[in-house]
Each structure stands twice: as structure tokens, then as C-alpha cells.
Design a protein around this motif. Structure first.
Motif, short mmCIF file in Angstrom:
data_model
loop_
_atom_site.label_atom_id
_atom_site.label_comp_id
_atom_site.label_asym_id
_atom_site.label_seq_id
_atom_site.Cartn_x
_atom_site.Cartn_y
_atom_site.Cartn_z
N LEU B 5 39.03 -43.43 -27.95
CA LEU B 5 38.57 -44.62 -28.67
C LEU B 5 37.45 -44.24 -29.63
CD1 LEU B 5 38.49 -47.63 -29.24
CD2 LEU B 5 37.01 -47.91 -27.25
N ALA B 6 36.58 -43.37 -29.18
CA ALA B 6 35.47 -42.95 -30.05
C ALA B 6 36.02 -42.30 -31.31
CB ALA B 6 34.56 -41.98 -29.29
N MET B 7 37.02 -41.48 -31.13
CA MET B 7 37.60 -40.80 -32.29
C MET B 7 38.22 -41.81 -33.23
SD MET B 7 40.13 -37.45 -32.25
CE MET B 7 40.55 -37.80 -30.60
N ARG B 8 38.80 -42.82 -32.64
CA ARG B 8 39.46 -43.82 -33.46
C ARG B 8 38.46 -44.62 -34.28
NH1 ARG B 8 41.94 -48.95 -31.67
NH2 ARG B 8 43.53 -49.50 -33.16
N LEU B 9 37.27 -44.84 -33.74
CA LEU B 9 36.30 -45.66 -34.44
C LEU B 9 35.53 -44.89 -35.50
CD1 LEU B 9 34.84 -47.86 -31.56
CD2 LEU B 9 36.56 -48.46 -33.26
N LEU B 10 35.60 -43.55 -35.44
CA LEU B 10 34.90 -42.79 -36.46
C LEU B 10 35.52 -43.09 -37.82
CD1 LEU B 10 34.50 -39.26 -34.80
CD2 LEU B 10 32.65 -40.79 -35.51
N PRO B 11 34.68 -43.35 -38.79
CA PRO B 11 35.24 -43.61 -40.13
C PRO B 11 35.79 -42.33 -40.73
CG PRO B 11 32.85 -43.57 -40.21
CD PRO B 11 33.22 -43.37 -38.79
N LEU B 12 36.98 -42.01 -40.28
CA LEU B 12 37.55 -40.76 -40.73
C LEU B 12 37.87 -40.81 -42.22
CD1 LEU B 12 39.92 -40.40 -37.69
CD2 LEU B 12 37.98 -38.93 -38.17
N ARG B 69 37.87 -27.95 -39.85
CA ARG B 69 38.66 -27.38 -38.78
C ARG B 69 38.92 -28.43 -37.71
NH1 ARG B 69 38.69 -21.87 -36.46
NH2 ARG B 69 39.33 -22.03 -34.27
N ILE B 70 40.18 -28.64 -37.42
CA ILE B 70 40.57 -29.62 -36.40
C ILE B 70 41.18 -28.87 -35.24
CG2 ILE B 70 42.05 -31.59 -35.87
CD1 ILE B 70 41.87 -32.35 -38.82
N GLU B 71 40.61 -29.06 -34.06
CA GLU B 71 41.08 -28.37 -32.87
C GLU B 71 42.40 -28.99 -32.42
OE1 GLU B 71 39.86 -25.59 -31.23
OE2 GLU B 71 41.86 -25.90 -30.40
N GLY B 72 43.44 -28.12 -32.33
CA GLY B 72 44.76 -28.66 -32.02
C GLY B 72 45.29 -28.27 -30.66
N ARG B 73 44.41 -27.65 -29.81
CA ARG B 73 44.91 -27.18 -28.52
C ARG B 73 45.43 -28.36 -27.72
NH1 ARG B 73 40.72 -23.88 -26.42
NH2 ARG B 73 41.33 -22.61 -28.21
N GLY B 74 46.68 -28.23 -27.20
CA GLY B 74 47.26 -29.30 -26.42
C GLY B 74 47.88 -30.40 -27.26
N LEU B 380 49.43 -35.28 -36.61
CA LEU B 380 48.90 -34.66 -35.41
C LEU B 380 49.03 -35.66 -34.26
CD1 LEU B 380 47.41 -32.21 -34.15
CD2 LEU B 380 45.26 -33.29 -34.84
N TRP B 381 49.78 -35.26 -33.23
CA TRP B 381 50.06 -36.15 -32.08
C TRP B 381 49.40 -35.59 -30.82
CZ3 TRP B 381 53.66 -39.96 -33.63
CH2 TRP B 381 54.44 -39.66 -34.77
N ASP B 382 49.17 -36.48 -29.85
CA ASP B 382 48.60 -35.97 -28.59
C ASP B 382 49.68 -35.66 -27.56
OD1 ASP B 382 47.28 -39.18 -27.42
OD2 ASP B 382 49.33 -38.41 -27.52
N VAL B 393 46.87 -38.76 -33.39
CA VAL B 393 45.48 -38.33 -33.51
C VAL B 393 45.04 -38.44 -34.96
CG1 VAL B 393 43.86 -36.42 -33.19
CG2 VAL B 393 45.70 -36.80 -31.51
N ALA B 394 45.88 -37.99 -35.86
CA ALA B 394 45.55 -38.09 -37.29
C ALA B 394 46.81 -37.99 -38.12
CB ALA B 394 44.58 -36.97 -37.69
#
Lengths: 469, 432
Positions: B5-12, B69-74, B380-382, B393-394
Motif C-alpha cells: 500500500l505504501a508503494m501504491r501511495l507514493l507519487p510515482l 534501479r528497481i529491484e525485481g527479485r521475486g 512489472l508484476w508481483d 507493481v509498475a
């Protein structure tokens, strides 16, 4: 015999047992004209499904557990259950078990596929000749041969409610059916299920009738017609109560009963609490107004259907004890659906109200657990902690409650009907399928046994259905 | 508050703020990447995007200095999704006629009807589709003034900027029992009309005077519109579900030497070998296993699997009218998942909503896959994109991150449960 007794019990439901003189007399004559169920369970044997992940439908999850089906009921759930002699054992390690799914909003049997729009049309989704057709009953139009029933069964649905469509304010009585095959509607009618009454608010009724220059043409017109109908029903009930009271007091002596009105009889049944209201309604304001009408006339709405804006008024639903039967992702197709969000069910659930996933479609009706999965996923992304064992309730115990059948279906518990689905995997995965579906403890569908895969008459022998060589 | 949720609320990336990240280099590292250029995904790969293009993708790609850089592990990376039949940009609220521009029921425009001038880049449906990972879509006309032709559709490339990638890129027509009424009542008339129109379009000399040619059933306007079809420049997309109509479409392709695509294709499995041999692609909703109409009696859940096995080029669209445009990206995932549940290969199902449509619609040199030089349309999917519990994810379209702050997201944020309960009405809650 059982069905006949059941009908009589329904008719005299308001009478205290053993009493000759009713305290609150029945307000209207019994619903003797409605078709009793002739359903008989399929032949069955005792079964133990062993080593599965079991979701009981009321919030519990049992890993590596067994479930015993005996004489059509759930007999036990637990680890390493004792196996009675002669019981059939289904080894289910790695597989999941849930209660039979319940679709509270279906048009199977009336939205008859393939649709033929020529004269006369073959579909009977709704009687649209008047805004109030409460005297009709959808069970009179069900075609039990509809292939959609078998596909629902193969999708894990064991019970569904077919209701009239949503063009009229009062659409007529709904019916609860089992998904096992039958020659007639009565063969598959759920025994002793309380009837429902379909209603609708919002854009559909006034859009249909208003466009023909008939009433209602506005929401205020719809509500006025509804309130007038409920008041007429109250008056009708009072006339019958006076008649019954005179009868009880021995005063009737030649006095004729009030004229019987089939439309008002249904509405009076709602006021008596014997018929459950299922109301199609989308917008928050409309939902609030409908709940207030119910309060005014002292009846409860079992469920608001579609309820696209339920998430804006979940407290009102919770306070009224009214469920919201929703889609996870339909929005935008009309103005009252424009504010649909995918978190709807999850927000309703989080507010302590009763959330249900419904289909309103013979395609979606085969994948109810995926509807719940999408709703669960949206709720999780919004920060809510929703487990599989919680969200399975949206397609099992919650619809059972809205149908008034939560004393016998919708959960895996001792004494409940053995409506059980054995899934090939996690039921919330798109790749999982029901391997076996039990209805009243009988194996009604087996994905790996052609002898247990009902084929409706319509699909028999058509060249287009021939298998690829 | 969960991390998600935190990631979602960040004004990306919100609205005008996107402009400031125009030239950003972005790298997603250590993810499972479905390039769609190979049969299997790269298990731990890196993808680098710059200036709207993919500049590197592979197991050993270096992350440039200064890159985000976006961490994509998993996590899982796929190309953005591609819906092969929608009315995106042509409808806003189905029941409100003024918002619908996808068809005409009368008038002089038959095959000449062209929906490109109605496309609305501001449509909320497009915003939602982008947030759901949709990168490209075919928007097609539903009806014209002269059946059985519906007119010209458009190819849309979503993301900031103009969405119209290619206008007049495919001609659409519809045959079958449900539409034959508009041709007088027989589908044979529909086929005759199509064939005659192609005959006359071929014979038409473009230098001659305007006006309807004598002894013609078709207007000059419509015949001119069909010229690119007979000259092989654009495909003819024929809506056909019954096996006999699908075989007629194949015969027409052969007889006239035109490129044909079959849309609908509910009974396509019955003509799979013929479709493959004729190189006729098929646009289907693989989840349709019930006959909505008589033309669809052969509906079966393994249609996609059977077509794939026969070597037919398959792309996905969603039949359910609400999902067709309102969930044009979101609903693709479920039907793809059901195709796999009924026998299609997982990779083939992904291809049907990425690289296959790129091939069918002639943009394989630009998108539908992840390779250097192609559009940086990346999701990018989880988890497995076909699973309902998987989330996005993005989304990157043309190398820029797409805002997840759709109207639906704002409504959700306004009404999500809060403790303690807010004291002000909902209208006071929401983004600035």
C-alpha cells in the motif's frame, strides 16, 4: 410426502405448534399454488476425502485434514478421521475442499442459450408488461435443460438462486435450485427454501417504462409506486387478519373471505417475513432510500444486488442486516455504475457487513471463486488483511445466509448438507478446477469420470460438438 | 499499512510530473522476464529502458550509471498487454449515447466509416487500461451504414501523448446469423456483398469522376475505402463464429488474395488446420464455452488450446461487453488464465496478448516483445500475471511510468476503511 408436509409447514409457519387459535393469524392464504420440489438426491455412498486443505466457509482453514460425508450430511472434519467400514476414500493430498458454491444471482434456465431473438423470443428473463408483476414466479419459466446448469455444477456451484430480471420494480418470485440435472424445474428445486421477491431500483425501471411514456419515469416515481404497493399489501394483510380473527372467534358464519390477489399475496408474504427481498440497486442514495422503505414497512431486505456503490454506505447495510451481492470489476456501463471500484466487496466486508460475490452471467457463474479472488486481491492491495478462508465466505456462507439456508448449506460443519467441492488445487487459482462436486453427499460431477458428467439434451449429438479426431 | 500500500501511495508518476522524468533511464534488475522472443523466460534478468525504448534485456545486462534501479527479485516482467478488439477511446458510458462513437446505423458511410476522428485520449477507460498494464489496443467499428462492412478501425498505442498509432489500419466486416438481418436476412447475402464489393473495388479506376458508379450496389466512397484491402495493404477482419462462415472467410482470402483475420472464431477449432494452412490469424475470447447464439453451438473451453496445437496464430479479446472496453487490460489476464487451465501453453497464452497481436497487426518491429530497440512498454508484476491474486507493481509505457492513480483508485482511497472514522464527509477526502 416430505414435500407435501413441507408445503403445509410453510403455510402454517406463523402458527405456534399445537395451537388451534392463532395469536397472530396468517394474513393471507397459503402459497398452495407454488410447485413443490420433487428433488431426490442422486444415489450416494459414504465418502472420506482425506488429507486436503479444507476451507469451511465460515473463516476456518484445516490443513492436511479429512472430511467425512455420511447419509448426505457432513459427519466429521478433522485430522486422520476414523474410516467407517465400506466408506469410499478419496486421497486428496495437495488438493483443496470447500463448501459447494452458492450463486445468489443467476438467470440460468431463463436466459436460455442459444438465444433466439426471433418470434417468439425464447428467453424469459423478466415479465416486463408492468412495473409490478409481483404475482409472477420465475420458477414457472425455468428450463432445467439449460446447459448453463451443468457448467455451473462443473464450476463447483451446488446451489443457485434464479431471479427475474431487473426491468420492473417488483419482478416476481425467485427460486432456489440445485445444479444437479433434472427433467423439470421441480426436479431441481431446493426443498423447503423460502421464496424470494425480486425488486429493482434506479435506472432500469424508469429507463424501460419511461421510454414508453409509462410510469415510472423517475426515481421519485419508482419510490412512490413502491410505497403505494407496500401500503396496499399492508391493507390486504389487515383484511385477511380481520377475516382470520373473525373465523377464529367463530364469527364468520357465511362471511366470504377477502378477494385473493396474487400480487398482494406475495407482497404480504414479505411483510410477514416469509418471503425474502432481493433488490437490484446500484447507487448509494438509491440503496439508502430502499433501506428506509424497508424500515418504514417493517421488512428486511435480504440482499442488495449489484450494489456498485455499497462501499460508500457499508454502515447502512451492516445496521440493516442486509447483504451486498456484487461483482469484483464491472463498472462504467451506466451512470449508476460509473463509480464501481474493485475494492467494493472488501470494503463492505471490512465494515462488518455481509459481502457476496454473484455472477449474473452463465460464464462468470462457472468461476465464482475467481470473482472472490479478484475482490480479495483488490482488498489486499488497499491494505486489508483478507485470507482465503475469509473470502470463501463471500461465495458460500454469506449467500447461504441471504437465502435463509444457512442452517443447512454454505459451510462444512457437522450436520450440514454434504454439498462439497474437491478442487484440483487452490480454488482461488485460475488453473484450479473442481475435480469432484458432491450434492447432498452424492457425486454429481467428476472431472475424470465421463459417467459423472451430465450432458444436457441441447448439446447431445450436434455435429459442432463432435470431438476433434 | 502494508509495504504494498505504501508503494501504491507514493507519487510515482502523476500527470504533469511525468514530464520531468522524460529522459530517465530505468532498470529493473533480477526479475523473471518474459521477453516473448524465446520460448522460456529469463529467470534472473535485467531490462534497461531509455528514451522510450528498451536498450538492453538479458541475464547479464549492466545497469547504466545514474539509472533508476528497481529491484525485481521475486517479481515478473512482461511486455505490456495488447487487446485485439475493443472500443477504447470510442465509448465512455455505454448507456449514454452521446459518449458512444463506435458505430453508425444509417447514412452514406459504409466501408468508408472510419472511427479515427472520434478517438478520445482523455477517456477514463484508457487511463484504467494503462494502469492495468495495457500498452496497445485495436479499436474497431461495430456497424456502418452499409452492412456487412463496419468500416475502418484504428491501432492505439497507449501512454502519454497521442494514442492513435495507425488509422485505417484494418477493415472490419461482420457475418453470421446475428447480423444477417442488416443484409436482408441471409448470411449468403453478406458473403455476396463482400465479394462483389471487393470485385468492384479492384476494378475501380481512382482517376475517374466522383459519384456512384452505374449498376453498382456500393458507393464510390465505400469502394475507394476498400482499395487498400484488395491491394493487400490492410487486412480484412471478418467477425465470424460458425465453422461454415470461418471456412468462407478462408475461401475469400484465397479467392481474392487479400489478408483476412477472423474475429470471434468460437468454432474456429473445427477449421483449425485450414486456418493454419491459410495463415489466417484468429482473434478469440478463449473463455467462451457456452453458445450465446446458434452460430456458437461448437463453443468449447479448449478452443485456444486446439488452435495453438494446429499452429494457428491466436490473439485475445474479451467478449463480455463490459470487459471489452471497461476492463480492456484487466480482463485479458483471466481469459488467458482460463485458456491455460483448458490446455493452452502458458507461454502461448502470454503470446496471445503480447507478441502475437504485434505480429498480426503489423507492429512486431515496434512492440509486443522485450528486445533492444522495441518500445519500452513493460509491466512489472508481483507474480504470474494470469493469476487473479497477482498485482501490478509498475507499468511503463513508452519508457515512462504510468500513474496508478486512476479515478477508481481515487474513489478507493477516499472510501477505504479508516480508524478512527473520519469526522468530515467523504467529499473532503482525497488527493490535492
Amino acid at each position: 410426502m416430505r414435500a407435501a408436509i413441507a408445503t403445509c409447514l410453510l403455510a402454517f409457519a406463523a402458527l405456534p405448534s399445537g395451537a388451534q387459535v392463532p395469536e397472530s393469524p396468517r394474513s393471507a392464504p397459503p402459497a398452495a399454488d407454488f410447485l413443490p420440489s420433487s428433488y431426490r438426491p442422486l444415489p450416494r455412498e459414504d465418502v472420506v476425502i482425506a488429507g486436503a486443505t479444507i476451507l469451511d466457509g465460515i473463516g476456518n482453514r484445516h490443513d492436511q485434514s479429512d472430511i467425512l460425508l455420511r447419509d448426505g450430511k457432513i459427519a466429521a472434519i478433522g485430522r486422520n478421521l476414523a474410516r467407517p467400514a465400506g466408506v469410499r476414500v478419496i486421497e486428496a493430498a495437495g488438493r483443496w475442499v470447500t463448501p459447494g458454491l452458492i450463486d445468489i444471482h443467476s438467470h440460468n434456465g431463463t436466459y436460455l442459450l442459444p438465444i433466439v431473438y426471433e418470434n417468439p423470443p425464447t428467453w424469459d428473463v423478466a415479465e416486463v408488461s408492468s412495473p409490478n408483476v409481483a404475482e409472477t414466479a420465475i420458477e414457472h419459466a425455468i428450463n432445467a435443460q439449460d446447459p448453463a446448469f451443468s457448467l455451473a455444477l462443473a464450476g463447483g456451484v451446488t446451489t443457485l438462486q434464479v431471479l427475474p430480471g431487473s426491468v420492473t420494480l417488483f419482478g416476481g418470485r425467485s427460486v432456489v435450485l440445485k445444479t444437479v440435472p433434472g427433467r423439470t424445474m421441480q426436479d431441481i428445486k431446493f426443498p423447503d427454501a423460502a421464496p424470494g421477491l425480486k425488486m429493482a431500483c434506479g435506472e432500469n425501471p424508469k429507463g424501460h417504462f419511461g421510454s414508453k411514456g409509462q410510469a415510472p419515469t423517475s426515481r421519485q416515481g419508482e419510490v412512490a409506486m413502491m410505497r403505494a404497493a407496500w401500503q396496499n399489501a399492508r391493507d390486504y394483510r389487515d383484511r385477511w387478519r380481520r377475516h382470520e380473527r373473525r373465523d377464529a372467534d367463530g364469527e364468520r358464519g357465511g362471511r366470504e373471505p377477502p378477494a385473493r390477489d396474487l400480487e398482494l399475496e406475495t407482497l404480504a408474504g414479505v411483510l410477514d417475513g416469509e418471503i425474502r427481498v432481493h433488490l437490484h440497486c446500484y447507487a448509494a442514495d438509491d440503496i439508502a432510500v430502499m433501506l428506509s422503505i424497508a424500515r418504514e414497512f417493517d421488512f428486511r431486505i435480504a440482499a442488495i444486488h449489484h450494489a456498485v456503490e455499497a462501499y460508500k454506505v457499508p454502515d447502512l447495510l451492516a445496521a440493516a442486516g442486509t447483504c451486498a451481492a456484487v461483482w469484483p470489476d464491472w463498472w462504467g456501463f451506466k451512470m449508476e455504475a460509473f463509480d464501481g471500484i474493485r475494492e467494493n466487496a472488501a470494503f463492505v466486508d471490512a465494515a462488518g457487513a455481509c459481502a457476496i460475490m454473484h455472477s449474473d452471467s452463465p460464464f462468470i457463474g462457472q468461476h465464482l471463486t475467481l470473482e472472490a479472488a479478484k475482490a480479495m486481491a483488490a482488498g489486499r492491495r488497499a491494505g486489508l488483511d483478507i485470507s482465503r478462508e475469509r473470502s470463501i465466505a463471500w461465495v458460500t456462507s454469506n449467500p447461504a445466509r441471504a437465502l435463509g439456508l444457512d442452517d443447512r448449506i454454505g459451510r462444512l460443519a457437522t450436520g450440514f448438507n454434504a454439498d462439497v467441492v474437491l478442487w484440483s488445487g487452490d480454488p482461488f487459482s485460475v488453473y484450479s478446477k473442481p475435480d469432484q462436486v458432491y450434492v447432498d453427499g452424492a457425486l454429481a460431477y467428476d472431472r475424470n469420470d465421463r459417467q459423472r458428467q451430465p450432458v444436457p439434451d441441447l448439446l447431445l449429438g450436434h455435429p459442432a460438438r463432435e470431438a476433434v479426431r | 499499512m502494508t509495504a504494498r500500500l505504501a508503494m501504491r501511495l507514493l507519487p510515482l508518476c502523476l500527470g504533469l510530473a511525468c514530464a520531468s522524468v522524460l529522459a530517465e533511464t530505468i532498470a529493473i534488475v533480477d526479475a523473471k522476464i518474459y521477453t516473448m522472443t524465446a520460448a522460456a523466460p529469463i529467470e534472473n534478468g535485467t531490462i534497461v529502458m531509455r528514451d522510450g525504448r528498451i536498450v538492453g534485456v538479458g541475464a547479464n545486462v549492466e545497469v547504466p550509471a545514474g539509472a533508476r534501479r528497481i529491484e525485481g527479485r521475486g517479481l515478473v516482467v512482461t511486455p505490456a498487454l495488447f487487446n485485439s478488439a475493443t472500443q477504447l477511446g470510442l465509448t465512455e458510458v455505454s448507456s449514454v449515447g452521446a459518449t458512444n462513437d463506435q458505430g453508425v446505423s444509417e447514412g452514406p458511410l459504409g466501408a468508408a466509416f472510419d472511427i479515427q476522428y472520434a478517438l478520445n485520449p482523455q477517456s477514463m477507460l484508457i487511463r484504467q487500461a494503462e494502469a492495468d498494464g495495457l500498452g496497445r489496443a485495436v479499436s474497431f467499428p461495430t456497424s456502418s451504414g452499409a452492412a456487412p462492412f463496419a468500416g475502418y478501425g484504428a491501432l492505439l498505442h497507449l501512454g502519454d501523448g497521442a494514442i492513435l498509432e495507425r488509422a485505417r489500419f484494418a477493415m472490419f466486416a461482420e457475418v453470421g446469423g446475428q447480423s444477417s438481418g442488416r443484409a436482408g436476412g441471409s448470411r449468403s447475402a453478406q458473403w455476396q456483398l463482400i465479394r462483389s464489393a471487393l470485385d468492384e473495388a479492384r476494378a475501380l479506376r481512382t482517376g475517374s469522376k466522383p459519384g456512384t458508379p452505374r449498376d453498382s450496389a456500393f458507393s464510390r466512397l465505400d469502394l475507394l475505402a476498400l482499395k487498400p484491402v484488395v491491394e493487400g495493404e490492410v487486412p480484412l477482419v471478418i467477425d465470424a463464429n460458425r465453422e461454415s462462415d470461418i471456412r468462407q472467410a478462408i475461401a475469400l482470402a484465397r479467392d481474392y488474395g487479400v489478408r483476412v483475420v477472423v474475429k470471434g472464431g468460437i468454432e474456429a477449432w473445427r477449421a483449425a488446420d485450414a486456418l493454419a494452412a491459410a495463415n489466417v490469424p484468429v482473434i478469440i475470447d478463449p473463455s467462451i464455452n457456452l453458445p450465446l447464439y446458434f452460430d456458437e453451438l461448437g463453443a468449447r473451453a479448449d478452443n485456444a488450446a486446439l488452435l495453438q496445437r494446429a499452429g494457428v496464430l491466436v490473439a485475445f479479446r474479451i467478449n463480455l461487453s463490459i470487459h471489452t472496453s471497461f476492463n480492456a487490460g484487466f480482463a485479458l489476464r483471466e481469459i488467458a488464465g482460463l485458456a491455460v487451465a483448458n490446455g493452452m501453453d502458458h507461454h502461448a497464452a502470454l503470446a496471445a496478448m503480447t507478441s502475437n497481436p504485434a505480429r498480426i497487426w503489423g507492429v512486431a518491429d515496434r512492440g509486443g516483445a522485450l528486445a533492444p530497440g522495441l518500445d519500452a512498454d513493460v509491466v512489472l508484476w508481483d507474480g504470474d500475471p494470469l493469476e487473479p491474486l497477482t498485482g501490478i507493481v509498475a507499468v511503463f509505457l513508452r519508457g515512462r511510468e504510468v500513474s496508478q492513480s486512476t479515478r477508481q483508485a481515487e474513489l478507493s482511497e477516499r472510501y477505504r476503511p479508516r480508524t478512527p472514522a473520519p469526522t468530515l464527509p467523504p467529499a473532503y477526502r482525497g488527493p490535492e
